[in-house]
Design an enzyme around this catalytic site. Sequence first.
Site, PDB file in Angstrom:
ATOM      1  N   HIS A  31       0.821  -1.216   0.000  1.00  0.00           N
ATOM      2  CA  HIS A  31       0.000   0.000   0.000  1.00  0.00           C
ATOM      3  C   HIS A  31       0.858   1.270   0.000  1.00  0.00           C
ATOM      4  CE1 HIS A  31      -3.354  -2.774   1.670  1.00  0.00           C
ATOM      5  NE2 HIS A  31      -3.294  -2.802   0.354  1.00  0.00           N
ATOM      6  N   HIS A  35      -7.508  -7.654  -8.282  1.00  0.00           N
ATOM      7  CA  HIS A  35      -7.887  -8.488  -7.129  1.00  0.00           C
ATOM      8  C   HIS A  35      -8.079  -7.549  -5.946  1.00  0.00           C
ATOM      9  CE1 HIS A  35      -5.937 -11.292  -9.864  1.00  0.00           C
ATOM     10  NE2 HIS A  35      -6.416 -12.317  -9.177  1.00  0.00           N
ATOM     11  N   SER A  40      -6.406  -1.882  -0.893  1.00  0.00           N
ATOM     12  CA  SER A  40      -5.872  -1.165  -2.061  1.00  0.00           C
ATOM     13  C   SER A  40      -6.900  -0.274  -2.774  1.00  0.00           C
ATOM     14  CB  SER A  40      -5.223  -2.141  -3.035  1.00  0.00           C
ATOM     15  OG  SER A  40      -6.110  -3.177  -3.412  1.00  0.00           O
ATOM     16  N   GLU A  82     -13.370  -8.066  -8.159  1.00  0.00           N
ATOM     17  CA  GLU A  82     -13.275  -9.050  -7.077  1.00  0.00           C
ATOM     18  C   GLU A  82     -14.163 -10.243  -7.436  1.00  0.00           C
ATOM     19  OE1 GLU A  82     -11.530  -9.588  -4.133  1.00  0.00           O
ATOM     20  OE2 GLU A  82     -12.791 -11.377  -4.057  1.00  0.00           O
ATOM     21  N   GLY A 131     -10.405 -10.996 -12.318  1.00  0.00           N
ATOM     22  CA  GLY A 131      -9.508  -9.866 -12.543  1.00  0.00           C
ATOM     23  C   GLY A 131      -8.674  -9.999 -13.801  1.00  0.00           C
ATOM     24  N   ASP A 142      -2.858  -8.321  -7.603  1.00  0.00           N
ATOM     25  CA  ASP A 142      -2.560  -8.737  -6.222  1.00  0.00           C
ATOM     26  C   ASP A 142      -3.348 -10.008  -5.882  1.00  0.00           C
ATOM     27  OD1 ASP A 142      -1.871  -8.775  -3.540  1.00  0.00           O
ATOM     28  OD2 ASP A 142      -3.354  -7.259  -2.976  1.00  0.00           O
TER      29      ASP A 142
HETATM   30  N1  SAM Z   1      -5.669  -5.973  -3.219  1.00  0.00           N
HETATM   31  C1  SAM Z   1      -6.316  -6.089  -1.908  1.00  0.00           C
HETATM   32  C2  SAM Z   1      -5.724  -5.085  -0.952  1.00  0.00           C
HETATM   33  O1  SAM Z   1      -4.528  -4.766  -1.081  1.00  0.00           O
HETATM   34  O2  SAM Z   1      -6.448  -4.614  -0.088  1.00  0.00           O
HETATM   35  C3  SAM Z   1      -6.209  -7.468  -1.317  1.00  0.00           C
HETATM   36  C4  SAM Z   1      -6.559  -8.570  -2.234  1.00  0.00           C
HETATM   37  S1  SAM Z   1      -6.436 -10.201  -1.595  1.00  0.00           S
HETATM   38  C5  SAM Z   1      -4.713 -10.454  -1.471  1.00  0.00           C
HETATM   39  C6  SAM Z   1      -6.854 -11.150  -3.016  1.00  0.00           C
HETATM   40  C7  SAM Z   1      -8.323 -11.081  -3.407  1.00  0.00           C
HETATM   41  O3  SAM Z   1      -8.466 -11.645  -4.704  1.00  0.00           O
HETATM   42  C8  SAM Z   1      -9.247 -11.846  -2.496  1.00  0.00           C
HETATM   43  O4  SAM Z   1     -10.223 -10.974  -2.006  1.00  0.00           O
HETATM   44  C9  SAM Z   1      -9.882 -12.920  -3.417  1.00  0.00           C
HETATM   45  O5  SAM Z   1     -11.231 -13.171  -3.114  1.00  0.00           O
HETATM   46  C10 SAM Z   1      -9.732 -12.280  -4.772  1.00  0.00           C
HETATM   47  N2  SAM Z   1      -9.678 -13.162  -5.947  1.00  0.00           N
HETATM   48  C11 SAM Z   1      -9.218 -14.448  -6.041  1.00  0.00           C
HETATM   49  N3  SAM Z   1      -9.185 -14.831  -7.339  1.00  0.00           N
HETATM   50  C12 SAM Z   1      -9.623 -13.781  -8.084  1.00  0.00           C
HETATM   51  C13 SAM Z   1      -9.787 -13.562  -9.484  1.00  0.00           C
HETATM   52  N4  SAM Z   1      -9.482 -14.499 -10.376  1.00  0.00           N
HETATM   53  N5  SAM Z   1     -10.242 -12.352  -9.886  1.00  0.00           N
HETATM   54  C14 SAM Z   1     -10.537 -11.376  -8.995  1.00  0.00           C
HETATM   55  N6  SAM Z   1     -10.400 -11.531  -7.653  1.00  0.00           N
HETATM   56  C15 SAM Z   1      -9.942 -12.709  -7.206  1.00  0.00           C
END
Ligand code: SAM
Length: 281
Positions: free
Chosen positions: A18, A41, A99, A117, A143, A163
């Site tokens: 971040h 993500h 993020s 998401e 994503g 991410d």
């Molecule tokens: N970027 C966020 C932050 O920094 O606050 C944290 C994200 S977390 C590490 C990863 C997220 O990706 C989770 O909420 C999960 O549900 C989601 N996710 C998993 N596979 C995904 C996909 N193919 N496309 C979009 N989101 C996905």
Amino acid sequence: MNYRHAFHAGNHADVLKHVVLLAMIEALARKDAPYFVLDTHAGRGRYLLQGEQAGKTGEAQGGIFKLFVLHGLPALLQRYLKRVQADNPVGALIAYPGSPLITAQAMRAGDRLVACELQVEEAQALASLFAHDRRVDVRHADGYATVKATLPPKERRGLVLIDPPYEAQDEEFGTILSALKEGLTRWPTGIYAVWYPIKMRRTLNAFFRKAALLPCKSALLVELQVHADDTPLRLNGSGLLILNPPWQLDVELAPVLPVLARLLGERHPSWRIEWLKPDFG
Ligand code: SAM
């Protein structure tokens, strides 16, 4: 409430991610022209750090809680903490901005964020967080597919943050590299930032070798380790691979990484800022 207990939220990896994200968004805002951000993500946007479970065991104890009360930090870190404090108006650290929230807080009226998401509950929480913010387009979608669907953006300048949770372990790297190829073909001048976990460093070498061959102008690695990378059993650190990074991002981060390593480090902390593919202008 628009957040839930989260064990990992606010840990050393989130702080690194971040802080670097904020530096990139601020760099984009140095020009008047609007910019675009794709967060592939995005998560739920805001996480609850204190509560029955998270308060006792959450990884934020080794991350944001260590920084929250400190003064005299490098300017970028102070600005990041201000953003976290803005989300905690009572003074105690309870909510942790993810993020998309960090991005949206820093955006101007004409800038735009697509936040993607896949998990339905997370996507719903994210949608309600931004229900009244017309600059933010929340998508309940994959994503990686959104890279294809949204690039190139009409703004022609901006950032893609990738991410993923790495549930697919090392296979995720192949998916990421394909998405980066697709993105660079559609939008060669975009900034692309990929977060990666560091458990045992040698498992990352193949990813770096392939990333160095991507058709981007330059590629930077920014890493923070709180432990030595000698066991695959825990998150020893993390990094960001940044393609086409903003001008002087490395210079801006140089005073920040040693401070993060000193404050968040445990056993044998370390950091690095290194060009994987140097910018020859
Ligand atoms: N970027 C966020 C932050 O920094 O606050 C944290 C994200 S977390 C590490 C990863 C997220 O990706 C989770 O909420 C999960 O549900 C989601 N996710 C998993 N596979 C995904 C996909 N193919 N496309 C979009 N989101 C996905």
